[in-house]
Design a protein around this motif. Structure first.
Motif, PDB file in Angstrom:
ATOM      1  N   GLN A 124       0.833  -1.206   0.000  1.00  0.00           N
ATOM      2  CA  GLN A 124       0.000   0.000   0.000  1.00  0.00           C
ATOM      3  C   GLN A 124       0.870   1.260   0.000  1.00  0.00           C
ATOM      4  OE1 GLN A 124      -3.259   0.300  -0.100  1.00  0.00           O
ATOM      5  NE2 GLN A 124      -3.845   2.214   0.892  1.00  0.00           N
ATOM      6  N   ASN A 125       1.917   1.246   0.829  1.00  0.00           N
ATOM      7  CA  ASN A 125       2.809   2.412   0.892  1.00  0.00           C
ATOM      8  C   ASN A 125       3.522   2.632  -0.431  1.00  0.00           C
ATOM      9  OD1 ASN A 125       2.111   2.921   3.496  1.00  0.00           O
ATOM     10  ND2 ASN A 125       3.846   1.835   4.401  1.00  0.00           N
ATOM     11  N   GLU A 126       4.011   1.532  -1.007  1.00  0.00           N
ATOM     12  CA  GLU A 126       4.714   1.624  -2.279  1.00  0.00           C
ATOM     13  C   GLU A 126       3.754   2.149  -3.363  1.00  0.00           C
ATOM     14  OE1 GLU A 126       5.930  -2.201  -3.719  1.00  0.00           O
ATOM     15  OE2 GLU A 126       6.564  -1.355  -5.633  1.00  0.00           O
ATOM     16  N   ALA A 127       2.546   1.610  -3.345  1.00  0.00           N
ATOM     17  CA  ALA A 127       1.561   1.996  -4.358  1.00  0.00           C
ATOM     18  C   ALA A 127       1.220   3.479  -4.235  1.00  0.00           C
ATOM     19  CB  ALA A 127       0.306   1.146  -4.213  1.00  0.00           C
ATOM     20  N   ARG A 128       1.132   3.957  -3.018  1.00  0.00           N
ATOM     21  CA  ARG A 128       0.815   5.372  -2.810  1.00  0.00           C
ATOM     22  C   ARG A 128       1.868   6.259  -3.456  1.00  0.00           C
ATOM     23  NH1 ARG A 128      -2.359   7.571   2.183  1.00  0.00           N
ATOM     24  NH2 ARG A 128      -3.984   6.023   2.214  1.00  0.00           N
ATOM     25  N   THR A 129       3.134   5.905  -3.229  1.00  0.00           N
ATOM     26  CA  THR A 129       4.221   6.699  -3.801  1.00  0.00           C
ATOM     27  C   THR A 129       4.125   6.694  -5.324  1.00  0.00           C
ATOM     28  OG1 THR A 129       5.552   5.901  -1.981  1.00  0.00           O
ATOM     29  CG2 THR A 129       6.733   6.966  -3.761  1.00  0.00           C
ATOM     30  N   ASP A 154       0.359  -5.686 -10.197  1.00  0.00           N
ATOM     31  CA  ASP A 154       0.666  -7.117 -10.042  1.00  0.00           C
ATOM     32  C   ASP A 154       0.922  -7.475  -8.576  1.00  0.00           C
ATOM     33  OD1 ASP A 154       0.304  -7.612 -12.660  1.00  0.00           O
ATOM     34  OD2 ASP A 154       2.418  -7.769 -13.200  1.00  0.00           O
ATOM     35  N   ARG A 155       1.615  -6.609  -7.874  1.00  0.00           N
ATOM     36  CA  ARG A 155       1.894  -6.896  -6.454  1.00  0.00           C
ATOM     37  C   ARG A 155       0.603  -6.888  -5.633  1.00  0.00           C
ATOM     38  NH1 ARG A 155       6.675  -4.197  -3.453  1.00  0.00           N
ATOM     39  NH2 ARG A 155       6.141  -5.960  -2.138  1.00  0.00           N
ATOM     40  N   ILE A 157      -2.358  -7.657  -6.849  1.00  0.00           N
ATOM     41  CA  ILE A 157      -3.086  -8.884  -7.203  1.00  0.00           C
ATOM     42  C   ILE A 157      -2.501 -10.073  -6.414  1.00  0.00           C
ATOM     43  CG2 ILE A 157      -3.574 -10.531  -9.071  1.00  0.00           C
ATOM     44  CD1 ILE A 157      -3.569  -8.107 -11.014  1.00  0.00           C
ATOM     45  N   ASP A 158      -1.180 -10.146  -6.335  1.00  0.00           N
ATOM     46  CA  ASP A 158      -0.534 -11.236  -5.582  1.00  0.00           C
ATOM     47  C   ASP A 158      -1.021 -11.252  -4.134  1.00  0.00           C
ATOM     48  OD1 ASP A 158       0.860 -12.034  -7.760  1.00  0.00           O
ATOM     49  OD2 ASP A 158       2.752 -11.060  -7.200  1.00  0.00           O
ATOM     50  N   SER A 159      -1.053 -10.058  -3.540  1.00  0.00           N
ATOM     51  CA  SER A 159      -1.483  -9.968  -2.137  1.00  0.00           C
ATOM     52  C   SER A 159      -2.921 -10.463  -1.984  1.00  0.00           C
ATOM     53  CB  SER A 159      -1.368  -8.522  -1.645  1.00  0.00           C
ATOM     54  OG  SER A 159      -1.965  -8.387  -0.376  1.00  0.00           O
ATOM     55  N   ILE A 160      -3.784 -10.042  -2.926  1.00  0.00           N
ATOM     56  CA  ILE A 160      -5.199 -10.421  -2.852  1.00  0.00           C
ATOM     57  C   ILE A 160      -5.360 -11.930  -3.049  1.00  0.00           C
ATOM     58  CG2 ILE A 160      -7.426 -10.172  -4.048  1.00  0.00           C
ATOM     59  CD1 ILE A 160      -6.543  -7.173  -4.494  1.00  0.00           C
ATOM     60  N   PHE A 161      -4.530 -12.515  -3.899  1.00  0.00           N
ATOM     61  CA  PHE A 161      -4.580 -13.977  -4.073  1.00  0.00           C
ATOM     62  C   PHE A 161      -4.146 -14.701  -2.796  1.00  0.00           C
ATOM     63  CE2 PHE A 161      -4.253 -13.934  -8.969  1.00  0.00           C
ATOM     64  CZ  PHE A 161      -5.621 -14.108  -9.079  1.00  0.00           C
ATOM     65  N   ARG A 162      -3.194 -14.105  -2.077  1.00  0.00           N
ATOM     66  CA  ARG A 162      -2.749 -14.751  -0.829  1.00  0.00           C
ATOM     67  C   ARG A 162      -3.816 -14.628   0.251  1.00  0.00           C
ATOM     68  NH1 ARG A 162       2.331 -12.344  -2.340  1.00  0.00           N
ATOM     69  NH2 ARG A 162       1.820 -10.515  -1.107  1.00  0.00           N
ATOM     70  N   ASN A 163      -4.403 -13.437   0.331  1.00  0.00           N
ATOM     71  CA  ASN A 163      -5.474 -13.217   1.312  1.00  0.00           C
ATOM     72  C   ASN A 163      -6.336 -12.071   0.814  1.00  0.00           C
ATOM     73  OD1 ASN A 163      -6.895 -11.899   3.623  1.00  0.00           O
ATOM     74  ND2 ASN A 163      -6.002 -13.615   4.703  1.00  0.00           N
ATOM     75  N   LYS A 207      -5.962  -5.657 -16.422  1.00  0.00           N
ATOM     76  CA  LYS A 207      -6.645  -4.587 -17.166  1.00  0.00           C
ATOM     77  C   LYS A 207      -7.511  -3.751 -16.223  1.00  0.00           C
ATOM     78  CE  LYS A 207      -6.953  -7.322 -21.390  1.00  0.00           C
ATOM     79  NZ  LYS A 207      -7.821  -8.275 -22.098  1.00  0.00           N
ATOM     80  N   LEU A 208      -8.242  -4.466 -15.366  1.00  0.00           N
ATOM     81  CA  LEU A 208      -9.129  -3.797 -14.414  1.00  0.00           C
ATOM     82  C   LEU A 208      -8.324  -2.913 -13.460  1.00  0.00           C
ATOM     83  CD1 LEU A 208     -12.032  -3.611 -13.267  1.00  0.00           C
ATOM     84  CD2 LEU A 208     -11.546  -5.632 -11.906  1.00  0.00           C
ATOM     85  N   GLY A 209      -7.223  -3.446 -12.965  1.00  0.00           N
ATOM     86  CA  GLY A 209      -6.395  -2.710 -12.001  1.00  0.00           C
ATOM     87  C   GLY A 209      -5.797  -1.453 -12.625  1.00  0.00           C
ATOM     88  N   ILE A 210      -5.281  -1.590 -13.844  1.00  0.00           N
ATOM     89  CA  ILE A 210      -4.654  -0.435 -14.514  1.00  0.00           C
ATOM     90  C   ILE A 210      -5.720   0.623 -14.815  1.00  0.00           C
ATOM     91  CG2 ILE A 210      -3.504   0.305 -16.645  1.00  0.00           C
ATOM     92  CD1 ILE A 210      -2.084  -2.476 -16.568  1.00  0.00           C
ATOM     93  N   GLY A 211      -6.876   0.169 -15.297  1.00  0.00           N
ATOM     94  CA  GLY A 211      -7.969   1.107 -15.584  1.00  0.00           C
ATOM     95  C   GLY A 211      -8.415   1.824 -14.325  1.00  0.00           C
TER      96      GLY A 211
END
Ligand code: FE2
Length: 434
Positions: A124-129, A154-155, A157-163, A207-211
């Motif tokens: 989340q922190n990385e994404a914010r930056t 992608d990161r 999505i990976d997190s969401i797949f884990r939990n 695609k959904l995430g980038i959009g």
């Protein structure tokens, strides 16, 4: 010739048949709609997993006489294709191993919430930056660094797949914010969580995430004096704000390498099924399903966030708003699915139980939405507990007396002055996890 509706045993259901209805509400089966053309054996297997033993199909009279016929008028018009086709998506030849095979809600989480929340916080922190940088680049007229955006999506999505609950819980911890980048990121996390719940494949999730993450980039071309104006906008200013989906689309088209679906999300996220949206006024299935999905989330995030002109609504109230808009602006089935995904009492909701205890929802049980896990903080309205204690409302009491605890009502977190964020962020260190 009138068709007749016949009830058949699941063992008689074959690929190519169209299930017209099931004796179950949508909450209790794996498909988006009750009507579904069966395109793979896997879909039949999934119905079995949900213990659906019988389904209804239309047949011409005389066909398969052995079945009990229920005469009915001709079938209703088919659902708009994008909706009917959304769930489940066509099978891939060789699905990647990490893709969920069954309905996401039925799958145990690979990593416990308490463990994933640490990683999710870093992501989340990385994404914010990154999102902040992207928005700044656009404001300055520079190109979007799309590689960084893809990587962070992608990161996530990976997190969401884990939990599926960790990242979304962190993003629901809301401060007071006016910033487009915070909203963009939150919409992205919600869209990916919902997309994963709907069993979208990896490519569609990307695609959904980038959009979703770039959907409001066009706002960077609108003067902040208009965007953050505390009072009502003039007609001219409002027209300019309504241009932002066009601007987002242009920015993304100029960047290159961005999937068409992602660009459509940006262009269409303010369109509404009743034709009253903007910038074009598209109707119903003219709006891409990913755009419809993002539009629901965009509204949900907006009403549950504190702004200068509005106090945030509770998640629970946000859901009610979506239900109301499901009658007019949105596809009700998608709205229902979204609520099913986040829970009627989403993580972070402050609740009072029938035992008088008060606590915070910390984990949603997608199978039984009314019975999440709750971290208890108060024994009753007057007495705080010495230590928080987490209980599963879906657990039946050992002496066979039914459920010992049920949710009575939602309380305002502000009124109770409960620092929900602190508890959620420190959940892995708290005692009393059951
Ligand atoms: Fe927007």
């Amino acid at each position: 010739m009138d068709l007749v509706l016949k009830k058949i045993d699941i063992s008689e259901l074959k690929v190519g048949m169209t299930v017209e209805k099931m004796d179950r509400p949508w909450l209790q089966h794996p498909f988006l709609t009750n009507r579904k053309k069966i395109t793979s054996q896997r879909q039949i297997d999934r119905l079995r997993e949900f213990h659906i033993d019988e389904v209804y199909i239309y047949l011409e009279p005389g066909e398969e006489e052995a079945w009990t016929a229920v005469p009915l008028p001709a079938p209703a018009a088919p659902l708009p294709e994008p909706v009917a086709d959304l769930l489940p998506l066509p099978e891939k030849e060789t699905p990647p191993s990490f893709l969920r095979e069954e309905t996401a809600s039925a799958i145990p989480q690979e990593v416990p919430f308490e463990e994933e929340i640490r990683t999710a916080r870093l992501i989340q922190n990385e994404a914010r930056t990154i999102v902040q940088d992207v928005m700044e680049d656009i404001r300055k007229g520079n190109d979007i660094e799309i590689g960084r955006v893809e990587q962070v999506v992608d990161r996530m999505i990976d997190s969401i797949f884990r939990n599926r609950e960790a990242l979304v819980s962190i993003s629901r911890i809301k401060g007071y914010d006016e910033y487009t980048y915070v909203h963009s990121l939150d919409v992205c996390v919600l869209a990916l969580t919902f997309g994963s719940y709907l069993n979208l494949d990896l490519e569609d999730l990307q695609k959904l995430g980038i959009g979703a993450i770039l959907h409001d980039t066009g706002k960077m071309r609108i003067p902040t004096s208009i965007l953050n104006k505390p009072g009502p906008l003039s007609e001219k200013e409002y027209q300019e704000v309504k241009n932002h989906p066009y601007y987002s689309y242009e920015i993304m088209a100029k960047t290159g390498g961005i999937p068409e679906e992602a660009k459509l999300i940006a262009l269409q996220h303010h369109e509404r099924r009743n034709g009253k949206g903007y910038p074009i006024g598209l109707r119903e299935d003219e709006i891409h399903i990913f755009s419809q999905l993002t539009a629901i989330i965009d509204v949900y995030d907006a009403v549950t966030t504190n702004r200068s002109y509005q106090r945030a609504m509770s998640a629970h109230r946000g859901m009610q708003i979506l239900f109301e808009l499901g009658q007019t602006d949105f596809n009700m089935t998608l709205v229902e699915r979204f609520i099913q995904c986040l829970g009627i009492y989403p993580v972070g909701t402050v609740v009072e139980l029938d035992t008088s205890e008060i606590g915070i929802v910390v984990s949603v049980n997608s199978q039984v939405l009314l019975r999440p896990k709750v971290m208890l903080l108060y024994a009753n309205r007057l007495r705080p507990l010495a230590q928080p204690k987490t209980v599963d409302l879906n657990e039946i009491s050992r002496n066979g007396g039914g459920y010992p605890r049920s949710i009575l009502r939602v309380l305002s977190r502000e009124q109770w002055d409960i620092d929900v964020d602190r508890y959620l962020l420190n959940i892995e260190n708290l005692p009393g996890q059951e």
